[in-house]
Design a protein around this motif. Sequence first.
Motif, mmCIF file in Angstrom:
data_model
loop_
_atom_site.group_PDB
_atom_site.id
_atom_site.type_symbol
_atom_site.label_atom_id
_atom_site.label_comp_id
_atom_site.label_asym_id
_atom_site.label_seq_id
_atom_site.Cartn_x
_atom_site.Cartn_y
_atom_site.Cartn_z
ATOM 1 N N GLY A 43 65.836 27.587 -5.031
ATOM 2 C CA GLY A 43 65.248 27.695 -3.740
ATOM 3 C C GLY A 43 63.801 27.955 -3.647
ATOM 4 N N TYR A 44 62.675 26.872 -2.747
ATOM 5 C CA TYR A 44 61.623 27.165 -3.035
ATOM 6 C C TYR A 44 60.681 27.041 -3.878
ATOM 7 C CZ TYR A 44 63.068 28.473 1.842
ATOM 8 O OH TYR A 44 63.981 28.731 2.841
ATOM 9 N N PRO A 72 70.325 19.186 0.181
ATOM 10 C CA PRO A 72 69.166 18.760 0.745
ATOM 11 C C PRO A 72 69.676 18.908 2.072
ATOM 12 C CG PRO A 72 69.784 17.679 -1.146
ATOM 13 C CD PRO A 72 70.284 18.420 -1.124
ATOM 14 N N GLN A 73 68.466 18.261 2.745
ATOM 15 C CA GLN A 73 68.859 18.666 4.573
ATOM 16 C C GLN A 73 67.985 17.640 4.933
ATOM 17 O OE1 GLN A 73 69.601 21.562 5.872
ATOM 18 N NE2 GLN A 73 70.416 21.488 3.645
ATOM 19 N N PRO A 74 68.779 17.265 5.969
ATOM 20 C CA PRO A 74 69.218 16.054 6.519
ATOM 21 C C PRO A 74 67.559 15.597 8.011
ATOM 22 C CG PRO A 74 70.691 16.937 7.636
ATOM 23 C CD PRO A 74 70.541 17.728 6.907
ATOM 24 N N GLY A 75 67.137 15.168 7.871
ATOM 25 C CA GLY A 75 65.458 14.706 8.517
ATOM 26 C C GLY A 75 65.742 14.155 10.156
ATOM 27 N N LEU A 76 66.450 15.498 10.837
ATOM 28 C CA LEU A 76 66.977 15.423 11.933
ATOM 29 C C LEU A 76 66.030 15.968 13.005
ATOM 30 C CD1 LEU A 76 70.796 16.287 11.778
ATOM 31 C CD2 LEU A 76 69.333 13.807 11.867
ATOM 32 N N ASP A 108 64.092 17.937 0.034
ATOM 33 C CA ASP A 108 65.002 17.808 -0.256
ATOM 34 C C ASP A 108 64.807 19.273 -1.929
ATOM 35 O OD1 ASP A 108 63.104 17.219 -2.438
ATOM 36 O OD2 ASP A 108 64.908 15.695 -2.673
ATOM 37 N N ASP A 109 63.800 19.533 -1.894
ATOM 38 C CA ASP A 109 63.820 21.328 -2.780
ATOM 39 C C ASP A 109 63.794 20.940 -4.153
ATOM 40 O OD1 ASP A 109 63.010 24.144 -2.275
ATOM 41 O OD2 ASP A 109 65.158 24.102 -3.231
ATOM 42 N N GLY A 110 63.861 19.076 -4.383
ATOM 43 C CA GLY A 110 63.444 19.208 -5.403
ATOM 44 C C GLY A 110 65.231 19.362 -6.338
ATOM 45 N N TYR A 111 65.951 18.761 -5.496
ATOM 46 C CA TYR A 111 68.032 19.026 -5.873
ATOM 47 C C TYR A 111 68.021 18.500 -7.476
ATOM 48 C CZ TYR A 111 73.192 19.255 -5.039
ATOM 49 O OH TYR A 111 73.992 19.033 -5.289
#
Length: 357
Positions: A43-44, A72-76, A108-111
């Motif tokens: 992460g990061y 990856p996190q949704p853009g909410l 998305d942290d380069g997922y």
Amino acid sequence: MSSALTDLCRYPIVQAPMAGGTSCPQLAAAVAEAGGLGFLAAGYKTADGMYNEIKQLRGLTGKAFGVNLFMPQPGLADPSAVEVYRQQLAGETTWYETPLGDPDSDGDDGYEAKLAILLDDPVPAVSFTFGCPTRDTLDAFAGVGTYTVVTVTTPEEAQAAQWAGADAVCVQGVEAGGHQSTHHDDPQTDGTGIGLLSLVAQVRETVQIPIVAAGGLMRGSQIAAVLAAGAEAAQFGTAFLICPESGASPLHKRALTNPLFVRTALTRAFSGRPARGLVNRFMREHGPYAPAAYPQVHYLTAGLRKAAARAGDAQGMALWAGQGHRMARELPAGRLVRLLAEELDAARTAVSTGSTQ
């Protein structure tokens, strides 16, 4: 322990993947060499940065290890709420003489790039935080012989991980330091997390796959407790954070046992996601107003946190810590693994002896 986990480590002891530089190759190697399962935190980091750490770790040990990925996190996030928080932090930028970061950095942290590397050059284990991968992803890892673990905070999340094809779940109790690995970040559920022993027992009755228990664990006797509740292994984060091999800052390490920091709390102040840390000035002043906006708030405050560390000011840092932080022991990581194993044996002997009297 299940046979698959037995193949990965001698003892039922897992070193938590703590992002931000704490879970470095030196720490993971020391844990692995002593018989535990060491983890790198991707992460990061960039995909190349992750791969370089994997190469370093392979140069330090031939034992099994794991790599942790952020989903990856949704853009909410509400952009207006992030902007209001930016304005609230204006005083911090003046105090630390550093600008706020760009909240719209890599979400998305380069997922996908990290997945490609780990599938092309497999590692023994991969775990996931902040969600559950698709069945196709988990099947792909199974195809290259990688053991997969999904971090969960509820029985429902554990069931979803089992359905998706995960080999195991890491069950994270509310006592855990750092981020709560909820699969859906819902502000309405803040403060409703389940304690580890209750959660392990509930998950054990919900899924058939192995459980790794995490959250506030600091002693070998606690390993015995979570194993009795249905886990196959115990994961330790804060306990290893204070070790000399850990990449955590000296300020962070000292704060764990500093009487000035008397309690922990869950906060969104530093990252926009609930995370447990030592209560300090920044948390008290900004926590009540921080929006549910991860990773936007993380990137917004990153420069402030680094500036506070450079200034030697623990009151402006994210001092992630579990509820058992005052029990931290400043020992080399390998010695800590062996001591935890000895304490586990002693606890089992005590129970066995007591049951025969």
